[in-house]
Design an enzyme around this catalytic site. Sequence first.
Site, PDB file in Angstrom:
ATOM      1  N   HIS A 132       0.842  -1.190   0.000  1.00 60.26           N
ATOM      2  CA  HIS A 132       0.000   0.000   0.000  1.00 60.26           C
ATOM      3  C   HIS A 132       0.879   1.242   0.000  1.00 60.26           C
ATOM      4  CE1 HIS A 132      -2.933   2.994   1.110  1.00 60.26           C
ATOM      5  NE2 HIS A 132      -2.338   3.216   2.263  1.00 60.26           N
ATOM      6  N   HIS A 134       1.057   5.765  -1.363  1.00 63.96           N
ATOM      7  CA  HIS A 134       0.330   7.004  -1.661  1.00 63.96           C
ATOM      8  C   HIS A 134       0.940   7.682  -2.893  1.00 63.96           C
ATOM      9  CE1 HIS A 134      -0.501   7.306   3.015  1.00 63.96           C
ATOM     10  NE2 HIS A 134      -1.158   6.308   2.448  1.00 63.96           N
TER      11      HIS A 134
HETATM   12  O1  2HA Z   1       0.449   3.220   7.199  1.00 64.91           O
HETATM   13  O2  2HA Z   1      -0.846   4.626   4.831  1.00 64.91           O
HETATM   14  O3  2HA Z   1      -3.339   3.924   5.313  1.00 64.91           O
HETATM   15  C1  2HA Z   1      -0.096   4.485   7.037  1.00 64.91           C
HETATM   16  C2  2HA Z   1      -1.131   4.440   5.980  1.00 64.91           C
HETATM   17  C3  2HA Z   1      -2.504   4.114   6.390  1.00 64.91           C
HETATM   18 ZN    ZN Z   2      -2.365   4.913   3.446  1.00 70.97          ZN
END
Ligand code: 2HA
Ligand code: ZN
Length: 265
Positions: A132, A134
């Site tokens: 995951h 960003h």
């Molecule tokens: O770990 O990105 O979604 C921190 C994040 C939560």
């Molecule tokens: Zn996150």
Amino acid sequence: MSGFIRLCNDGWTQGWHERNGGNATYRMKPEEVDSCRPFFIEGGDWIALDVEMENLAGEYFITTGTGKHFNNVILEPEISLGITEINEKGNAYRIVWGLNNGKDRPTSEFPTHLLNHSIKKAANPEYRMIYHAHPIHLIALTFVLPLESKAFTKALWKTMTECPIIFPHGIAVLPWMVPGGVEIAKATSALVGEFDAVVWAHHGIFCMGTNFDTTFGLMHTIEKSAAIYMDILHTGKPILQTISDEQLLQLEEPYNVKLNRDFID
Ligand code: 2HA
Ligand code: ZN
């Protein structure tokens, strides 16, 4: 461990991990667990999970830690990362290595990761990695495209020819939700049986794969296409041509892929 550390550092250098943003988990192969076993710490407490995942019983996961910064992973992996063991019922875990000698906790998204690992493993035992992050341009796209899987898939497929070859099934999109909770975990897990990438609006993306390279490469490809798409928008010029649906389908035979027909008009 070195592959996991490299993935974290590559994500950092891409600019996808401000402060403690993002997280990653990897389901270890038995031989990898065996080679790490001499370094394991004994007697860690079992910590209950809200969910029971029978097919993860006895599995070991490398995980990033909650509140940890991706840019520190390469400097102090034993503080920023950990190895966790899942119990025999698949409803609790304990730390067997790292995370500051077991004093810190796995990522806040650990329940989401485990639920998705469970579903992916059931569908295909080769799946081991969940990542995951960003990514900048992809998050920007969640403000200007409809929050629909078809809209995102088609925009990215048609922006860069490699995209339909690398993610022929397309990517899924979820609306804005509170991160870290059970609701977003369930909404994501409802999509991962079918998709290897799920976009979280105004937040980021989850990618899944069989190893570090395919998982990182999937995210990198999606983000690169999003960046080109944003660059096109920035010119303010009308789009004169793009890749047609008919042309997309021409990729199937030479590249041995089958495009998701839900996204072809
Ligand atoms: O770990 O990105 O979604 C921190 C994040 C939560
Ligand atoms: Zn996150």
